[in-house]
Motif scaffolding. Structure first.
Motif, PDB file in Angstrom:
ATOM      1  N   LYS A  52      36.415   2.390 -13.589  1.00  0.00           N
ATOM      2  CA  LYS A  52      37.244   3.188 -13.121  1.00  0.00           C
ATOM      3  C   LYS A  52      36.536   3.160 -11.484  1.00  0.00           C
ATOM      4  N   THR A 171      26.045  -0.557 -20.582  1.00  0.00           N
ATOM      5  CA  THR A 171      27.648   0.213 -20.923  1.00  0.00           C
ATOM      6  C   THR A 171      28.319  -1.233 -21.387  1.00  0.00           C
ATOM      7  N   SER A 174      29.314   0.111 -24.960  1.00  0.00           N
ATOM      8  CA  SER A 174      29.992   0.589 -24.595  1.00  0.00           C
ATOM      9  C   SER A 174      31.849   0.715 -24.225  1.00  0.00           C
ATOM     10  N   VAL A 178      34.471   3.861 -25.357  1.00  0.00           N
ATOM     11  CA  VAL A 178      33.835   4.951 -24.966  1.00  0.00           C
ATOM     12  C   VAL A 178      34.097   5.389 -23.490  1.00  0.00           C
ATOM     13  N   GLU A 179      34.818   6.695 -22.710  1.00  0.00           N
ATOM     14  CA  GLU A 179      35.763   6.805 -21.610  1.00  0.00           C
ATOM     15  C   GLU A 179      34.184   6.760 -20.950  1.00  0.00           C
ATOM     16  N   TYR A 180      34.231   5.914 -19.742  1.00  0.00           N
ATOM     17  CA  TYR A 180      33.004   6.071 -18.682  1.00  0.00           C
ATOM     18  C   TYR A 180      34.116   5.952 -17.672  1.00  0.00           C
ATOM     19  N   ARG A 181      33.466   6.355 -16.002  1.00  0.00           N
ATOM     20  CA  ARG A 181      33.332   6.738 -14.860  1.00  0.00           C
ATOM     21  C   ARG A 181      32.979   6.727 -14.473  1.00  0.00           C
ATOM     22  N   LEU A 265      43.861   3.301 -22.614  1.00  0.00           N
ATOM     23  CA  LEU A 265      42.787   3.475 -21.750  1.00  0.00           C
ATOM     24  C   LEU A 265      41.546   5.106 -23.289  1.00  0.00           C
ATOM     25  N   ASP A 266      43.015   6.171 -22.847  1.00  0.00           N
ATOM     26  CA  ASP A 266      43.042   7.008 -23.535  1.00  0.00           C
ATOM     27  C   ASP A 266      42.715   6.958 -24.753  1.00  0.00           C
ATOM     28  N   PHE A 269      39.739   5.216 -26.363  1.00  0.00           N
ATOM     29  CA  PHE A 269      39.008   6.335 -26.874  1.00  0.00           C
ATOM     30  C   PHE A 269      39.112   6.555 -28.213  1.00  0.00           C
ATOM     31  N   ARG A 273      37.118   7.361 -31.475  1.00  0.00           N
ATOM     32  CA  ARG A 273      36.566   7.988 -32.302  1.00  0.00           C
ATOM     33  C   ARG A 273      36.492   8.983 -33.712  1.00  0.00           C
TER      34      ARG A 273
END
Length: 394
Positions: A52, A171, A174, A178-181, A265-266, A269, A273
């Motif tokens: 991102k 990362t 991750s 896992v969400e990453y920005r 992607l969402d 993630f 979870r």
């Protein structure tokens, strides 16, 4: 000879999907020829969507350790002070690498049971009135402990201290799970690798680079050649590399990018979870202790489990491998023989998780580890309760 497929349930390298294996099963292309430009561009541009970022991403034919080194040597000079946080084994290895490069890493001590404390980072930076600290380095997902660090909070801590240090984030375990920005969280260099959430074999590593980090590279004094960002930029702009790339792994990377975006992607993630919540429910039902004792910091990609006093994690793992052909992660350095780690990342679904947890429960029984039965059922209950939400998202 053991029938059936081996269960590789370590927290990386993760299982490689057949689609990616098939994508790599191609004749090697001329990496200087005109057809490779499209392949290289897709990989380089595609990785921006995973990090991102609108900035530059470089790809190395190396393990994640190489990308650690690249992040440091492109931005820093001999003797520079680097603030690092002891979240676990891999944070410790990054610190040792910094020492070998001639840097001066300052380690904030941690207990290996949570993510990095943003308040502690802010306090150290406020005390550094002369701005001797040139970079802050943290591990997003500490694979040895199953803990996650809040990177947005780390960025806020640096800003609140009014400190100009670069922010560098690992990362490796991750990214794509896992969400990453990278851009939104103000990260200057993000380090990653191919063998975890990206679902590839080991062999590719990455740096995502901010404009501030690229500017720092112009005056950085550490020696670099193979890792040089400057050597990458020109060839990368046209889809090529300054030296021979890992061509067939890049074929696989492009297939992985397609798979991630097809799922969304969402949704990726959320799936991680959900599986993590089910795995933790199983551990708690067994009456065992999760290593990460800060619930908000618990990782979506793995669960590290403490063995009861007097019992060997390695003996349990060996029995589980022998009886059920399943590999679980071992405890690393100070956690050796005290912890086992369940990987639930990458190309992974409900049945794979239930099979994994059944193998763990049977292994606990066979190894004579005290536990309460019913962990698999507890995980199935969590999966059942969240199934409709998962289906709607998909």
């Amino acid at each position: 000879m053991t029938a059936g497929r081996h269960f590789l349930q370590i927290p990386g390298p993760s299982n490689v999907p057949d689609r990616i294996l098939r994508a790599m099963d191609m004749p090697t292309m001329d990496h200087r020829g005109p057809a490779f430009s499209e392949v290289g561009r897709k990989a380089l541009e595609g990785m921006k969507t995973i990090f991102k970022t609108e900035g530059r991403v470089v790809i190395y034919p190396s393990s994640g350790t190489g990308a650690w080194e690249a992040a440091l040597v492109n931005t820093l000079s001999p003797g520079d002070t680097v603030l690092m946080y002891e979240t676990g084994h891999f944070a410790t290895l990054w610190k040792k690498l910094a020492e070998k490069l001639g840097l001066n890493p300052v380690f904030i001590e941690g207990d290996w049971r949570s993510g990095a404390d943003a308040d502690a980072i802010e306090a150290r930076l406020r005390a550094d009135t002369g701005h001797a600290i040139k970079a802050v380095c943290v591990v997003h997902n500490e694979t040895s402990t199953g803990s996650v660090t809040d990177i947005a909070a780390t960025r806020r801590a640096i800003d609140a201290a009014g400190h100009p240090a670069l922010l560098m984030v690992d990362t490796i375990s991750s990214l794509a799970s896992v969400e990453y920005r990278h851009d939104d969280w103000g990260v200057d260099v993000t380090v990653s690798g191919s063998q975890k959430g990206l679902m590839l074999p080991p062999g590719l590593s990455f740096n995502a680079i901010s404009a501030k980090a690229m500017k720092a590279s112009e005056t950085a004094g550490l020696i670099r050649s193979y890792w040089s960002w400057a050597d990458m930029t020109g060839p990368n702009d046209t889809g090529y590399f300054p030296y021979t790339p890992a061509t067939n792994l890049i074929y696989g990377l492009n297939a992985a990018l397609d798979m991630l975006h097809e799922e969304g992607l969402d949704n990726v993630f959320a799936r991680h979870r959900r599986h993590a919540a089910a795995a933790r429910a199983a551990v708690e039902a067994w009456g065992l202790e999760i290593l990460c004792n800060a619930p908000a910091d618990r990782s979506p990609v793995l669960t590290a489990v403490m063995m009861p006093e007097g019992h060997s994690a390695d003996a349990f793992r060996a029995i589980t491998l022998r009886h059920y052909d399943m590999s679980l992660g071992n405890g690393l350095s100070k956690l050796a023989d005290r912890v086992f780690r369940i990987g639930h990342l990458g190309d992974f679904n409900d049945l794979m998780l239930v099979g994994t947890l059944a193998g763990v429960e049977m292994g606990l029984r066979d190894a004579g580890v005290p536990y309460r039965a019913g962990g698999v059922q507890a995980a199935m209950d969590v999966l059942g309760q969240t199934l409709d939400t998962h289906r709607d998202a998909a």
